[in-house]
Motif scaffolding. Structure first.
Motif, mmCIF file in Angstrom:
data_model
loop_
_atom_site.group_PDB
_atom_site.id
_atom_site.type_symbol
_atom_site.label_atom_id
_atom_site.label_comp_id
_atom_site.label_asym_id
_atom_site.label_seq_id
_atom_site.Cartn_x
_atom_site.Cartn_y
_atom_site.Cartn_z
ATOM 1 N N ALA A 15 0.833 -1.210 0.000
ATOM 2 C CA ALA A 15 0.000 0.000 0.000
ATOM 3 C C ALA A 15 0.863 1.254 0.000
ATOM 4 O O ALA A 15 0.623 2.184 -0.779
ATOM 5 C CB ALA A 15 -0.926 -0.008 1.209
ATOM 6 N N GLU A 16 1.879 1.285 0.848
ATOM 7 C CA GLU A 16 2.754 2.458 0.895
ATOM 8 C C GLU A 16 3.490 2.624 -0.435
ATOM 9 O O GLU A 16 3.600 3.728 -0.964
ATOM 10 C CB GLU A 16 3.761 2.346 2.028
ATOM 11 C CG GLU A 16 4.635 3.599 2.103
ATOM 12 C CD GLU A 16 5.814 3.460 3.029
ATOM 13 O OE1 GLU A 16 5.961 4.342 3.875
ATOM 14 O OE2 GLU A 16 6.579 2.487 2.883
ATOM 15 N N LYS A 17 3.984 1.529 -0.990
ATOM 16 C CA LYS A 17 4.701 1.592 -2.265
ATOM 17 C C LYS A 17 3.812 2.111 -3.394
ATOM 18 O O LYS A 17 4.291 2.758 -4.317
ATOM 19 C CB LYS A 17 5.250 0.214 -2.638
ATOM 20 C CG LYS A 17 6.367 -0.242 -1.715
ATOM 21 C CD LYS A 17 6.759 -1.669 -2.030
ATOM 22 C CE LYS A 17 7.758 -2.205 -1.015
ATOM 23 N NZ LYS A 17 8.028 -3.636 -1.227
ATOM 24 N N ALA A 18 2.497 1.839 -3.299
ATOM 25 C CA ALA A 18 1.556 2.300 -4.319
ATOM 26 C C ALA A 18 1.181 3.768 -4.146
ATOM 27 O O ALA A 18 0.580 4.365 -5.027
ATOM 28 C CB ALA A 18 0.294 1.443 -4.291
ATOM 29 N N GLY A 19 1.523 4.342 -2.978
ATOM 30 C CA GLY A 19 1.220 5.754 -2.758
ATOM 31 C C GLY A 19 0.067 6.012 -1.820
ATOM 32 O O GLY A 19 -0.363 7.163 -1.672
ATOM 33 N N ILE A 20 -0.465 4.982 -1.157
ATOM 34 C CA ILE A 20 -1.536 5.182 -0.183
ATOM 35 C C ILE A 20 -0.990 6.007 0.976
ATOM 36 O O ILE A 20 0.125 5.789 1.443
ATOM 37 C CB ILE A 20 -2.052 3.830 0.350
ATOM 38 C CG1 ILE A 20 -2.554 2.950 -0.787
ATOM 39 C CG2 ILE A 20 -3.125 4.029 1.409
ATOM 40 C CD1 ILE A 20 -3.810 3.394 -1.415
ATOM 41 N N GLN A 21 -1.793 6.948 1.440
ATOM 42 C CA GLN A 21 -1.394 7.817 2.542
ATOM 43 C C GLN A 21 -2.410 7.727 3.671
ATOM 44 O O GLN A 21 -3.573 7.376 3.444
ATOM 45 C CB GLN A 21 -1.304 9.274 2.068
ATOM 46 C CG GLN A 21 -0.293 9.496 0.970
ATOM 47 C CD GLN A 21 -0.308 10.929 0.455
ATOM 48 O OE1 GLN A 21 -1.005 11.792 0.971
ATOM 49 N NE2 GLN A 21 0.465 11.175 -0.581
ATOM 50 N N GLU A 22 -1.951 8.055 4.879
ATOM 51 C CA GLU A 22 -2.869 8.134 6.019
ATOM 52 C C GLU A 22 -4.019 9.064 5.637
ATOM 53 O O GLU A 22 -3.795 10.122 5.056
ATOM 54 C CB GLU A 22 -2.156 8.686 7.257
ATOM 55 C CG GLU A 22 -1.163 7.751 7.880
ATOM 56 C CD GLU A 22 -1.806 6.611 8.650
ATOM 57 O OE1 GLU A 22 -2.922 6.771 9.179
ATOM 58 O OE2 GLU A 22 -1.177 5.543 8.701
ATOM 59 N N GLY A 23 -5.231 8.656 5.940
ATOM 60 C CA GLY A 23 -6.400 9.481 5.653
ATOM 61 C C GLY A 23 -7.075 9.163 4.331
ATOM 62 O O GLY A 23 -8.194 9.601 4.097
ATOM 63 N N ASP A 24 -6.398 8.418 3.444
ATOM 64 C CA ASP A 24 -7.035 8.012 2.192
ATOM 65 C C ASP A 24 -8.190 7.062 2.495
ATOM 66 O O ASP A 24 -8.111 6.248 3.414
ATOM 67 C CB ASP A 24 -6.048 7.274 1.272
ATOM 68 C CG ASP A 24 -5.026 8.195 0.634
ATOM 69 O OD1 ASP A 24 -5.155 9.423 0.745
ATOM 70 O OD2 ASP A 24 -4.078 7.659 0.025
ATOM 71 N N ILE A 25 -9.236 7.155 1.721
ATOM 72 C CA ILE A 25 -10.379 6.253 1.852
ATOM 73 C C ILE A 25 -10.403 5.376 0.612
ATOM 74 O O ILE A 25 -10.459 5.884 -0.514
ATOM 75 C CB ILE A 25 -11.697 7.043 1.984
ATOM 76 C CG1 ILE A 25 -11.646 7.909 3.240
ATOM 77 C CG2 ILE A 25 -12.894 6.090 2.009
ATOM 78 C CD1 ILE A 25 -12.762 8.906 3.345
#
Length: 75
Positions: A15-25
Motif C-alpha cells: 500500500a505504501e509503495k503504491a502511494g496510499i497515505q494516512e487518511g485516504d479512503i
C-alpha cells in the motif's frame, strides 16, 4: 488498521509503495466496491502475488486511481 493507535499504512507495505497515505479512503479494489459486505481482505484473498491491482481512493475531495502490486503480507 490492525489495532487502534497503529498506523493505517505500514512502512514498506504494498500500500505504501503504491502511494496510499494516512487518511485516504479506499473506495474500490480491483474494480469492486468496498462496502459492509465486501471488504478489502475478501478481494485480496482472490489475488495472486504479483498481480497489479487497481485501487480507487478518495483523497482530499478527489478520486484517484492507484496501482498496487500484490505482495506477501508483512507481519
Amino acid at each position: 488498521r490492525e489495532a487502534p493507535g497503529q498506523p493505517a499504512v505500514v512502512t514498506g507495505s504494498a500500500a505504501e509503495k503504491a502511494g496510499i497515505q494516512e487518511g485516504d479512503i479506499i473506495l474500490e479494489l480491483n474494480h469492486t466496491l468496498i462496502n459492509d459486505k465486501t471488504g478489502i481482505e475478501d478481494i485480496l484473498e482472490k489475488m495472486t502475488i504479483g498481480d497489479n491491482i487497481p485501487m480507487k481512493i478518495w483523497r482530499n475531495g478527489i478520486e484517484k486511481i492507484l496501482d498496487v502490486l500484490a505482495e506477501e503480507r508483512m507481519h
